[in-house]
Design a protein around this motif. Structure first.
Motif, PDB file in Angstrom:
ATOM      1  N   GLY A 285      34.928  -1.921 -82.048  1.00 57.99           N
ATOM      2  CA  GLY A 285      34.954  -3.113 -82.898  1.00 57.99           C
ATOM      3  C   GLY A 285      36.318  -3.748 -83.026  1.00 57.99           C
ATOM      4  O   GLY A 285      36.466  -4.745 -83.730  1.00 57.99           O
ATOM      5  N   GLY A 286      37.334  -3.209 -82.322  1.00 57.45           N
ATOM      6  CA  GLY A 286      38.694  -3.730 -82.453  1.00 57.45           C
ATOM      7  C   GLY A 286      39.114  -4.710 -81.394  1.00 57.45           C
ATOM      8  O   GLY A 286      40.314  -5.016 -81.263  1.00 57.45           O
ATOM      9  N   ASP A 287      38.165  -5.247 -80.629  1.00 57.82           N
ATOM     10  CA  ASP A 287      38.514  -6.096 -79.486  1.00 57.82           C
ATOM     11  C   ASP A 287      39.152  -7.417 -79.906  1.00 57.82           C
ATOM     12  O   ASP A 287      40.105  -7.885 -79.280  1.00 57.82           O
ATOM     13  CB  ASP A 287      37.262  -6.369 -78.639  1.00 57.82           C
ATOM     14  N   ILE A 373      31.690  -5.711 -75.423  1.00 56.46           N
ATOM     15  CA  ILE A 373      32.178  -6.941 -76.062  1.00 56.46           C
ATOM     16  C   ILE A 373      31.058  -7.670 -76.792  1.00 56.46           C
ATOM     17  O   ILE A 373      31.240  -8.188 -77.893  1.00 56.46           O
ATOM     18  CB  ILE A 373      32.821  -7.865 -75.005  1.00 56.46           C
ATOM     19  N   THR A 374      29.860  -7.706 -76.213  1.00 57.80           N
ATOM     20  CA  THR A 374      28.814  -8.596 -76.727  1.00 57.80           C
ATOM     21  C   THR A 374      27.951  -7.985 -77.819  1.00 57.80           C
ATOM     22  O   THR A 374      27.452  -8.710 -78.694  1.00 57.80           O
ATOM     23  CB  THR A 374      27.890  -9.057 -75.587  1.00 57.80           C
ATOM     24  N   GLN A 375      27.733  -6.666 -77.805  1.00 59.67           N
ATOM     25  CA  GLN A 375      26.763  -6.069 -78.723  1.00 59.67           C
ATOM     26  C   GLN A 375      27.410  -5.684 -80.060  1.00 59.67           C
ATOM     27  O   GLN A 375      27.357  -4.540 -80.494  1.00 59.67           O
ATOM     28  CB  GLN A 375      26.095  -4.858 -78.073  1.00 59.67           C
ATOM     29  N   HIS A 376      28.020  -6.672 -80.692  1.00 57.51           N
ATOM     30  CA  HIS A 376      28.668  -6.496 -81.989  1.00 57.51           C
ATOM     31  C   HIS A 376      28.214  -7.610 -82.928  1.00 57.51           C
ATOM     32  O   HIS A 376      27.738  -8.660 -82.478  1.00 57.51           O
ATOM     33  CB  HIS A 376      30.189  -6.571 -81.861  1.00 57.51           C
ATOM     34  N   ARG A 377      28.426  -7.408 -84.203  1.00 55.64           N
ATOM     35  CA  ARG A 377      28.112  -8.480 -85.154  1.00 55.64           C
ATOM     36  C   ARG A 377      29.061  -9.657 -84.988  1.00 55.64           C
ATOM     37  O   ARG A 377      28.801 -10.739 -85.519  1.00 55.64           O
ATOM     38  CB  ARG A 377      28.154  -7.953 -86.588  1.00 55.64           C
ATOM     39  N   HIS A 378      30.143  -9.470 -84.257  1.00 60.04           N
ATOM     40  CA  HIS A 378      31.040 -10.576 -83.929  1.00 60.04           C
ATOM     41  C   HIS A 378      31.129 -10.737 -82.412  1.00 60.04           C
ATOM     42  O   HIS A 378      32.160 -11.088 -81.883  1.00 60.04           O
ATOM     43  CB  HIS A 378      32.424 -10.333 -84.537  1.00 60.04           C
ATOM     44  N   GLY A 379      30.018 -10.474 -81.694  1.00 53.94           N
ATOM     45  CA  GLY A 379      30.019 -10.537 -80.239  1.00 53.94           C
ATOM     46  C   GLY A 379      30.369 -11.910 -79.698  1.00 53.94           C
ATOM     47  O   GLY A 379      31.143 -12.037 -78.739  1.00 53.94           O
ATOM     48  N   THR A 380      29.814 -12.962 -80.300  1.00 56.77           N
ATOM     49  CA  THR A 380      30.131 -14.317 -79.838  1.00 56.77           C
ATOM     50  C   THR A 380      31.613 -14.608 -80.034  1.00 56.77           C
ATOM     51  O   THR A 380      32.258 -15.213 -79.172  1.00 56.77           O
ATOM     52  CB  THR A 380      29.278 -15.353 -80.591  1.00 56.77           C
ATOM     53  N   GLY A 381      32.173 -14.163 -81.156  1.00 56.82           N
ATOM     54  CA  GLY A 381      33.607 -14.325 -81.388  1.00 56.82           C
ATOM     55  C   GLY A 381      34.426 -13.586 -80.349  1.00 56.82           C
ATOM     56  O   GLY A 381      35.450 -14.094 -79.871  1.00 56.82           O
ATOM     57  N   ASN A 382      34.015 -12.376 -79.975  1.00 54.89           N
ATOM     58  CA  ASN A 382      34.712 -11.634 -78.922  1.00 54.89           C
ATOM     59  C   ASN A 382      34.794 -12.450 -77.638  1.00 54.89           C
ATOM     60  O   ASN A 382      35.852 -12.580 -77.017  1.00 54.89           O
ATOM     61  CB  ASN A 382      33.977 -10.324 -78.625  1.00 54.89           C
ATOM     62  N   LYS A 625      35.595 -31.385 -73.057  1.00 56.04           N
ATOM     63  CA  LYS A 625      36.794 -30.567 -72.873  1.00 56.04           C
ATOM     64  C   LYS A 625      36.400 -29.105 -73.073  1.00 56.04           C
ATOM     65  O   LYS A 625      35.369 -28.781 -73.668  1.00 56.04           O
ATOM     66  CB  LYS A 625      37.879 -30.933 -73.907  1.00 56.04           C
ATOM     67  N   ALA A 626      37.255 -28.223 -72.599  1.00 56.66           N
ATOM     68  CA  ALA A 626      37.130 -26.822 -72.982  1.00 56.66           C
ATOM     69  C   ALA A 626      37.680 -26.680 -74.393  1.00 56.66           C
ATOM     70  O   ALA A 626      38.710 -27.281 -74.719  1.00 56.66           O
ATOM     71  CB  ALA A 626      37.896 -25.937 -72.011  1.00 56.66           C
ATOM     72  N   ASN A 627      37.004 -25.900 -75.213  1.00 63.62           N
ATOM     73  CA  ASN A 627      37.336 -25.848 -76.633  1.00 63.62           C
ATOM     74  C   ASN A 627      37.953 -24.504 -77.019  1.00 63.62           C
ATOM     75  O   ASN A 627      37.339 -23.459 -76.805  1.00 63.62           O
ATOM     76  CB  ASN A 627      36.080 -26.086 -77.475  1.00 63.62           C
ATOM     77  N   PHE A 628      39.157 -24.546 -77.586  1.00 64.01           N
ATOM     78  CA  PHE A 628      39.705 -23.362 -78.242  1.00 64.01           C
ATOM     79  C   PHE A 628      38.944 -23.180 -79.553  1.00 64.01           C
ATOM     80  O   PHE A 628      38.897 -24.096 -80.382  1.00 64.01           O
ATOM     81  CB  PHE A 628      41.192 -23.533 -78.534  1.00 64.01           C
ATOM     82  N   LEU A 629      38.354 -22.018 -79.756  1.00 64.72           N
ATOM     83  CA  LEU A 629      37.537 -21.770 -80.937  1.00 64.72           C
ATOM     84  C   LEU A 629      38.074 -20.548 -81.673  1.00 64.72           C
ATOM     85  O   LEU A 629      38.336 -19.514 -81.068  1.00 64.72           O
ATOM     86  CB  LEU A 629      36.079 -21.530 -80.530  1.00 64.72           C
ATOM     87  N   ILE A 630      38.238 -20.679 -82.974  1.00 64.49           N
ATOM     88  CA  ILE A 630      38.820 -19.575 -83.731  1.00 64.49           C
ATOM     89  C   ILE A 630      37.723 -18.669 -84.287  1.00 64.49           C
ATOM     90  O   ILE A 630      36.585 -19.097 -84.488  1.00 64.49           O
ATOM     91  CB  ILE A 630      39.727 -20.067 -84.878  1.00 64.49           C
ATOM     92  N   TYR A 631      38.080 -17.421 -84.496  1.00 69.15           N
ATOM     93  CA  TYR A 631      37.243 -16.480 -85.235  1.00 69.15           C
ATOM     94  C   TYR A 631      38.056 -16.050 -86.438  1.00 69.15           C
ATOM     95  O   TYR A 631      39.125 -15.441 -86.291  1.00 69.15           O
ATOM     96  CB  TYR A 631      36.871 -15.263 -84.385  1.00 69.15           C
ATOM     97  N   LYS A 745      25.371 -15.550 -84.705  1.00 69.24           N
ATOM     98  CA  LYS A 745      25.344 -16.711 -83.814  1.00 69.24           C
ATOM     99  C   LYS A 745      24.412 -16.506 -82.628  1.00 69.24           C
ATOM    100  O   LYS A 745      23.729 -17.438 -82.197  1.00 69.24           O
ATOM    101  CB  LYS A 745      26.754 -17.029 -83.299  1.00 69.24           C
ATOM    102  N   SER A 746      24.366 -15.302 -82.072  1.00 66.94           N
ATOM    103  CA  SER A 746      23.585 -15.083 -80.854  1.00 66.94           C
ATOM    104  C   SER A 746      22.310 -14.297 -81.091  1.00 66.94           C
ATOM    105  O   SER A 746      21.418 -14.299 -80.237  1.00 66.94           O
ATOM    106  CB  SER A 746      24.430 -14.342 -79.811  1.00 66.94           C
ATOM    107  N   GLY A 747      22.217 -13.603 -82.222  1.00 61.65           N
ATOM    108  CA  GLY A 747      21.055 -12.763 -82.475  1.00 61.65           C
ATOM    109  C   GLY A 747      21.100 -11.425 -81.757  1.00 61.65           C
ATOM    110  O   GLY A 747      20.126 -10.669 -81.792  1.00 61.65           O
ATOM    111  N   THR A 748      22.212 -11.093 -81.105  1.00 63.36           N
ATOM    112  CA  THR A 748      22.325  -9.834 -80.373  1.00 63.36           C
ATOM    113  C   THR A 748      22.439  -8.662 -81.347  1.00 63.36           C
ATOM    114  O   THR A 748      23.328  -8.657 -82.204  1.00 63.36           O
ATOM    115  CB  THR A 748      23.567  -9.841 -79.464  1.00 63.36           C
ATOM    116  N   PRO A 749      21.559  -7.660 -81.254  1.00 63.16           N
ATOM    117  CA  PRO A 749      21.692  -6.496 -82.133  1.00 63.16           C
ATOM    118  C   PRO A 749      23.050  -5.822 -81.957  1.00 63.16           C
ATOM    119  O   PRO A 749      23.596  -5.766 -80.854  1.00 63.16           O
ATOM    120  CB  PRO A 749      20.548  -5.580 -81.677  1.00 63.16           C
TER     121      PRO A 749
END
Length: 769
Positions: A285-287, A373-382, A625-631, A745-749
């Motif tokens: 979870g520290g990614d 990276i993806t299977q976290h509650r903040h996977g989209t942020g990762n 444009k490509a978007n810089f997105l913050i978490y 955001k993604s619904g990924t468990p």
């Protein structure tokens, strides 16, 4: 007194692959296949005129060798092309109640399904049924539903493009967008996060880009087990002196060293090639913390360069011409303290600065990532922070650089490309209307979690599964299994028996299909299908083995027959497309412009790559444009101070829910799966030691609104894993994951961020789950 159980646990010293892999291939062949199938099957896998590996989605090189398969690919083929059969006589000898008590491995190890079957409640057995009767009953049950949205249509990533396209066509003509699929459980954070960042939900690199990269990152994935052919690519980069940085909670042998079975020198000398030049054990979870620390390091180096009159480290030309949102990102990184980064990542500042320095010095960087990276509650942020890091140095849309999500199932990416999505865009729906003359539904459908919730709540009463083992793959088996038993209709299109088939609805059917290794004979002759790999190459796959049973049908044929049985007034010419799969590909081309000249281009050895706009620095986002997105922050729902964070993992004898055996060679586990991997210091802090039998429970189920969640009687294995982190096998550890524990955001468990406690096993007589 704490009990111990050390049988089948040892310290594995070998490299990845090598003689151990060859022995495993030989054992798999000997245990499943006939000699004739062995030679013909394996030697045509991943060849231009053969079949595509039914395992992982790693791409094929343009110039193939004689042996384009790996150990786990060979296991996948032998498992599918087995000589074993699950016949009507088998079902006559075993009630479903009895089969429920079997281990999952034993269910699949019975072999290939041979006949369509229907459950008979009076005898508690599956009985044979004709294809015509099965389709008639399924069609009638679907038509009887008051609302098409009361049916769920699941897709496994092993389905071909042709099968997936027909499936979404059938379901949309039926009237719903309920498409829970395996992508919802693995890389949905990629499919949701990257379009917001760069305008496409796929990676931007090709296999050839690895030849030109001068730095490669491997974050949250295990190539030695999940995509072993990648090791050959990493080996070549390592021998060129390319820095390969591994960031992962566990030490994985495939990221450490590799003995290539195709290198006579390495095999004969028992030598190996180092893979990772540096290996960092990040806390589970520290990614995000590591990624923000790398960006913080890069920005400091950039400021230092500018202060000295240098050019700086950021690609300002790229940022100005191609991106938006840089100011918000810079402010977020500036506001993030090193103390917080160190605490969340489990890494000291000097390690993260060392990683950042390597990144800053490189000109062409590829970042590979997997479900770590993806299977976290903040996977989209990762995912979006990886994109941010790459964009700061212009490492997207350049040769030898880019973002590389490593897909699991061999065609999970292709299924999404040809329309398997619960959130269809207007281009897809307008294309269906234009080409086929019916108006498809436009409301959002259900993803995997939403589908189970709807079944649990009685809002959905039918489930059709195109492959897979949905109930076992899903989080929260307590809720999922009970929900499935309340269905009116369950239909499973499958090659082998699995536990999901034993969760009985009022009407339950098993429909046996061809495997990818087998000849698909239709009215115009043998047919080929297509798949799309992790790097967007679309290529043909043509089976060459005799089907396991004369009663098998192809997935496209089953879908077409189901559609015709369900939709008496259908506007789709199903029979014509099944007779000649070229017509399916013509229809795909008519709807998706990227597939222009589909039938001609797929004949080229290696296939073709549909246009990837982000690879050409065209950004299909609302801003163009490509978007810089913050978490905001560094992690979501931080655990209690004394809790550990558990990640689920796959064993080396496993692919998703399929178990080829009970060994995990590279981690030193043999003949068992009842283990939990723990840092030795974490064990000591809890008065535990290597070999102790423990219970693993959700940290505070009452606080999370959960019932008791516990994995009982497993053996603690002291392992090289980040402090504060533990790991246990999937799907056994799914019992710890609540249905509502997912990335918003993604619904990924969140299979890989579960706060847990580990204590001595409470029941002295308890047995492992």
């Amino acid at each position: 007194m704490t009990r111990k159980k050390l049988e089948g646990i040892e310290d594995y010293q070998g490299a990845a692959a090598g003689w151990g892999a060859l022995k495993a291939v030989a054992d798999a062949v000997r245990g499943q296949m006939s000699p004739a199938k062995e030679t013909h099957g394996l030697l045509t896998m991943n060849q231009p005129h053969g079949f595509d590996c039914p395992g992982c989605a790693w791409p094929d090189p343009k110039h193939t060798s004689s042996f384009e398969f790996c150990e786990n690919g060979a296991k996948a083929v032998t498992w599918e092309a087995t000589a074993k059969r699950t016949t009507p006589e088998f079902f006559a000898s075993h009630t479903v109640s009895e089969l429920w008590t079997w281990q999952d491995y034993d269910l699949e190890n019975e072999g290939r399904l041979t006949h369509p079957m229907v459950y008979d409640r009076a005898t508690d057995r599956y009985l044979p049924i004709s294809w015509q009767d099965a389709m008639s009953q399924i069609g009638a049950a679907l038509r009887a539903l008051p609302d098409p949205n009361m049916a769920e249509f699941y897709t496994s990533g092993r389905a071909s493009n042709e099968a997936a396209f027909l499936y979404q066509l059938f379901v949309r003509e039926y009237g719903t967008n309920n498409f829970p699929d395996c992508s919802n459980m693995c890389h949905e954070a990629t499919s949701v996060g990257l379009p917001e960042s760069i305008g496409v939900g796929k990676g931007t690199v090709t296999l050839e880009d690895f030849d030109h990269s001068d730095c490669i990152f491997c974050i949250g994935h295990n190539p030695g087990t999940n995509h072993p052919r990648m090791l050959t690519t990493l080996r070549e980069a390592s021998k060129r002196g390319v820095p390969i940085i591994a960031i992962n909670p566990l030490r994985e042998r495939g990221l450490e060293r590799f003995t290539s079975p195709q290198s006579p020198v390495e095999m004969l000398t028992l030598d190996s090639t180092p893979i990772a030049s540096s290996y960092y054990l990040v806390k589970v979870g520290g990614d995000i913390a590591v990624l923000k620390g790398m960006m913080k390091t890069l920005l400091a180096l950039d400021a230092s360069s500018l202060a000295k009159g240098g050019p700086g480290l950021l690609d300002r030309e790229f940022i100005a011409a191609h991106t938006t949102g840089i100011e918000a990102l810079l402010a977020d990184i500036e506001a993030t303290s090193w103390d917080a980064i160190e605490a969340a990542s489990g890494l000291p500042r000097f390690d993260i600065e060392a990683i950042g320095n390597v990144y800053a010095k490189a000109n062409r960087v590829i970042i590979n990532y997997g479900m770590g990276i993806t299977q976290h509650r903040h996977g989209t942020g990762n995912v979006q922070q990886i994109a941010n890091l790459l964009m700061l140095r212009g490492n997207i849309g350049r040769e030898g650089a880019g973002i590389s999500p490593l897909r699991g199932h061999s065609n999970v990416q292709g299924d999404r490309t040809v329309g398997i999505t619960e959130i269809p865009n207007d281009a897809l729906l307008d294309g269906i209307s234009r080409v086929f003359g019916f108006e498809p539904p436009r409301a959002k459908g259900h993803n995997a979690v939403e589908a189970v919730e709807a079944i649990r709540d009685g809002r959905s009463k039918a489930l059709i599964c195109l492959g897979g083992n949905l109930a076992v793959a899903m989080s929260d088996p307590q809720a999922t299994f009970e929900a499935m038993r309340g269905l009116d209709l369950a239909v499973h299109i499958a090659t082998k028996l699995n536990r999901s088939h034993l969760l009985l609805a009022r009407q339950s059917f098993i429909l046996p299909c061809l495997g990818r290794t087998e000849i698909d004979m239709q009215a115009t002759g043998p047919q080929a299908v297509t798949v799309e790999d992790s790097m967007s190459m679309v290529h043909a796959s043509r089976g060459g083995l005799k089907p396991a049973s004369e009663h098998l049908k192809s997935e496209p044929a089953i879908i077409a027959e189901m559609a015709m049985a369900t939709l008496p007034n259908t506007k789709v010419r199903w029979s014509e497309m099944i007779a000649d799969y070229n017509k399916i590909r013509d229809a795909i081309e008519a709807i998706f412009p990227a597939f222009k000249d589909f039938n001609a281009r797929v004949l080229h050895p290696g296939g073709f790559r549909p246009r990837n706009a982000a690879s050409e620095r065209e950004w299909l986002t609302p801003t163009k444009k490509a978007n810089f997105l913050i978490y905001p922050g560094l992690e979501e729902d931080p655990p209690n101070e004394n809790a550990l964070t558990l990640t689920t993992i796959r064993s080396h004898d496993q692919y998703n829910t399929t178990l080829y055996g009970l060994n995990d060679r590279y981690r030193g586990i043999k003949g068992r799966r009842d283990v939990v991997f723990v840092n030795a210091q974490d064990l000591a802090k809890r008065g535990l030691s290597h070999g102790d039998i423990v219970d693993v429970s959700v940290d505070d189920p009452a606080e999370q609104g959960l019932s008791e969640r516990i994995l009982r009687g497993v053996t603690a294995v002291a392992y090289k894993i980040a402090e504060g982190s533990v790991a246990a096998y999937y799907p056994e550890a799914n019992v710890l994951v609540a249905l509502d524990h997912y990335d918003a955001k993604s619904g990924t468990p969140s299979y890989k961020s579960i706060p847990v406690q580990i204590k001595p096993a409470a029941d002295a007589t308890s047995k492992p789950n």
